[in-house]
Write a protein that holds these residues in place. Structure first.
Motif, short mmCIF file in Angstrom:
data_model
loop_
_atom_site.label_atom_id
_atom_site.label_comp_id
_atom_site.label_asym_id
_atom_site.label_seq_id
_atom_site.Cartn_x
_atom_site.Cartn_y
_atom_site.Cartn_z
N LYS A 196 38.54 -40.54 63.17
CA LYS A 196 39.76 -41.33 63.11
C LYS A 196 40.74 -40.79 64.13
O LYS A 196 41.49 -39.84 63.85
CB LYS A 196 40.37 -41.26 61.70
CG LYS A 196 39.51 -41.97 60.63
CD LYS A 196 40.05 -41.78 59.23
CE LYS A 196 39.29 -42.60 58.21
NZ LYS A 196 39.67 -42.28 56.82
N GLY A 219 38.95 -46.01 55.69
CA GLY A 219 39.39 -46.21 54.31
C GLY A 219 39.79 -44.89 53.66
O GLY A 219 39.73 -43.83 54.28
N ASN A 261 39.17 -41.99 52.05
CA ASN A 261 37.94 -41.23 51.82
C ASN A 261 38.14 -39.73 52.02
O ASN A 261 37.50 -39.12 52.89
CB ASN A 261 36.82 -41.74 52.76
CG ASN A 261 36.41 -43.19 52.47
OD1 ASN A 261 35.92 -43.88 53.35
ND2 ASN A 261 36.62 -43.66 51.26
N LEU A 262 39.00 -39.13 51.23
CA LEU A 262 39.17 -37.67 51.31
C LEU A 262 37.83 -37.02 50.95
O LEU A 262 37.27 -37.26 49.86
CB LEU A 262 40.27 -37.22 50.34
CG LEU A 262 41.66 -37.75 50.73
CD1 LEU A 262 42.56 -37.87 49.51
CD2 LEU A 262 42.30 -36.87 51.80
N LYS A 320 47.25 -43.62 60.56
CA LYS A 320 47.68 -43.06 59.26
C LYS A 320 47.71 -41.53 59.30
O LYS A 320 48.46 -40.92 58.52
CB LYS A 320 46.82 -43.60 58.12
CG LYS A 320 45.35 -43.18 58.12
CD LYS A 320 45.07 -41.84 57.49
CE LYS A 320 43.67 -41.37 57.80
NZ LYS A 320 43.38 -40.03 57.30
N ASP A 325 44.25 -46.18 53.05
CA ASP A 325 44.13 -44.84 53.63
C ASP A 325 45.49 -44.17 53.78
O ASP A 325 45.62 -42.94 53.65
CB ASP A 325 43.42 -44.93 54.99
CG ASP A 325 42.65 -43.67 55.32
OD1 ASP A 325 42.70 -42.70 54.53
OD2 ASP A 325 42.00 -43.63 56.38
N THR A 371 46.07 -40.51 52.16
CA THR A 371 46.31 -39.38 53.05
C THR A 371 47.76 -38.89 52.97
O THR A 371 48.01 -37.69 53.06
CB THR A 371 45.96 -39.77 54.51
OG1 THR A 371 44.72 -40.46 54.50
CG2 THR A 371 45.83 -38.55 55.39
N SER A 395 44.75 -33.66 52.05
CA SER A 395 44.79 -34.11 53.44
C SER A 395 45.18 -32.97 54.38
O SER A 395 46.19 -32.30 54.19
CB SER A 395 45.80 -35.25 53.61
OG SER A 395 46.19 -35.38 54.97
N ARG A 396 44.35 -32.78 55.42
CA ARG A 396 44.67 -31.75 56.42
C ARG A 396 45.91 -32.13 57.22
O ARG A 396 46.71 -31.30 57.59
CB ARG A 396 43.47 -31.51 57.37
CG ARG A 396 42.33 -30.72 56.81
CD ARG A 396 41.22 -31.55 56.22
NE ARG A 396 40.86 -32.74 56.95
CZ ARG A 396 39.76 -32.86 57.70
NH1 ARG A 396 38.93 -31.84 57.83
NH2 ARG A 396 39.47 -33.98 58.31
N ASN A 397 46.06 -33.44 57.49
CA ASN A 397 47.23 -33.87 58.26
C ASN A 397 48.52 -33.68 57.49
O ASN A 397 49.52 -33.18 58.01
CB ASN A 397 47.06 -35.35 58.66
CG ASN A 397 46.03 -35.51 59.76
OD1 ASN A 397 46.29 -35.18 60.91
ND2 ASN A 397 44.85 -35.98 59.41
O1 LIG Z 1 40.86 -39.57 56.62
C1 LIG Z 1 41.00 -38.95 55.60
C2 LIG Z 1 41.06 -39.62 54.28
O2 LIG Z 1 40.72 -40.96 54.36
C3 LIG Z 1 41.14 -37.48 55.64
O3 LIG Z 1 42.41 -37.12 56.00
P1 LIG Z 1 42.72 -35.68 56.61
O4 LIG Z 1 41.96 -35.60 57.90
O5 LIG Z 1 44.19 -35.64 56.76
O6 LIG Z 1 42.22 -34.67 55.62
#
Ligand SMILES: O=C(CO)COP(=O)(O)O
Ligand SMILES: NC(=O)C1=CN([C@@H]2O[C@H](COP(=O)(O)OP(=O)(O)OC[C@H]3O[C@@H](n4cnc5c(N)ncnc54)[C@H](O)[C@@H]3O)[C@@H](O)[C@H]2O)C=CC1
Length: 337
Positions: free
Chosen positions: A109, A139, A141-142, A194, A247, A251, A257-259
């Motif tokens: 992504k 979508g 999807n964590l 996102k 998403d 997120t 979520s890493r972001n």
């Molecule tokens: O794309 C994601 C969830 O759909 C994962 O998000 P992160 O990369 O922020 O962990």
């Protein structure tokens, strides 16, 4: 439509491993490629990937190797599960090994720095395939939640509906419900944008701000990604779906979520270097995509103020508090102008 039974997943990070589990649990034969031989050995011999998904038991039908030629031998579908900014280099090394008719499945992504290309555009260019051979997964999807078998839906976007259906058949299981879509542009932009909005939501949380601020950032983030999508020919409905709102909600609100986590660290006053060090090598795509998406938007004359603010915080040293004040201080406008 040919049945896809033998799938290769290139990349054994969080999402590559979780998606391999989805495929294995859907009854497919999966071979993973891992960059580090010890990661491949652990998956192959102990059915674990403790570096990325500790405690998750992987299906026995998943095997792994650090040799890309071995991984790709006989693949009917090839899942690309590496970060957006390295995909071009990774794929250049693999392109001569790809079975010519294999469906290429993109998990990344992001938008490439410099070229400003979406991932399916990079894949089409490097693998020299028609865009109908590329299926984009997007979508809410964590990876960790999916790996735990918690229910989630996804979108499989492809201009060739039969290829999207083939991957849908290959990946649906008791907890993973993929829908097909033909709007590749919208699904890819949703997934990339996102991540940047999740950075901003994390930053707001790090500054101690509450739910109204998060909801404002999610909603206005949706407005700016939809503006970009409209300019690039995306279907506006896509942004109301899993690859857009779905998403964004996942997120922007999840501590997984890493972001979002990255943004929260910046909001708490950490430097970019400190926040990068804390990722443990896992990718927070929004940190680079804020720059490429901003450039893409500027070239098209599209206003994306939150994305612009994230670029300035991450790469121009602007204080998060000041970026927030500047967002609020912009000229007054109509909600949909
Ligand atoms: O794309 C994601 C969830 O759909 C994962 O998000 P992160 O990369 O922020 O962990
Ligand atoms: N983790 C998640 O929850 C989700 C991630 N995604 C997207 O999937 C893509 C991959 O994400 P993850 O698997 O989570 O990332 P990750 O950071 O957990 O793993 C990346 C994988 O790529 C490999 N890799 C190969 N070449 C590399 C290089 N030159 N530099 C860095 N890594 C390299 C790494 O070894 C690792 O196996 C990203 O674009 C991400 O946005 C999408 C949905 C969910």
């Amino acid at each position: 439509m040919a049945e896809v039974q033998r799938v290769t997943v290139l990349g054994a990070g969080s999402w590559g491993t979780a998606f391999a589990k989805v495929l294995g649990d859907a009854g497919r034969d999966v071979t993973m490629w891992a960059r580090r031989p010890e990661v491949a050995a652990e998956i192959r011999e102990r059915h674990l990937n403790s570096s990325y998904l500790p405690g998750i038991e992987l299906p026995e039908r998943i095997t792994a190797t650090a040799d890309p030629a071995e991984a790709l031998d006989g693949a009917q579908a090839v899942v690309l599960a590496v970060p957006s900014q390295t995909l071009r280099t990774n794929l250049s090394e693999w392109s001569g090994l790809l079975p010519p008719d294999a469906i290429l499945v993109s998990l990344a992504k992001g938008v490439e720095l410099g070229t400003l290309k979406r991932m399916s555009e990079v894949i089409a260019e490097i693998a020299r395939v028609d865009d109908g051979q590329i299926v984009v997964v997007s979508g809410p999807n964590l990876a960790k939640e999916i790996a735990l078998g918690q229910p989630a839906a996804a979108v499989l976007a492809c201009t060739d509906h039969d290829n999207a259906k083939a991957i849908q058949q290959a990946s649906f299981n008791q907890y993973f419900r993929p829908y097909t879509n033909t709007d590749v542009v919208g699904c890819e932009l949703g997934g990339a944008c996102k991540n940047v909005i999740a950075l901003s939501c994390g930053m707001a949380a790090g500054l101690g701000l509450g739910t109204n601020t998060t909801a404002t950032l999610i909603t206005r983030g949706l407005a700016e990604m939809a503006r970009l999508g409209a300019k690039l020919g995306a279907d506006p409905l896509t942004f109301a779906g899993l690859a857009g709102v779905g998403d964004l909600v996942a997120t922007c609100s999840s501590p997984l979520s890493r972001n979002r986590t990255f943004g929260e660290r910046l909001g708490r006053g950490e430097t970019l270097e400190q926040a990068l060090a804390a990722t443990g090598g896992q990718v927070a795509e929004g940190v680079k995509s804020c720059t490429s998406i901003r450039e893409l938007a500027m070239g098209l004359g599209v206003d994306m103020p939150i994305t612009d603010a994230m670029h300035r915080v991450c790469h121009e040293g602007v204080d998060p508090r000041r970026a927030g004040a500047e967002l609020l201080g912009r000229s007054q406008k109509h909600e949909w102008s």
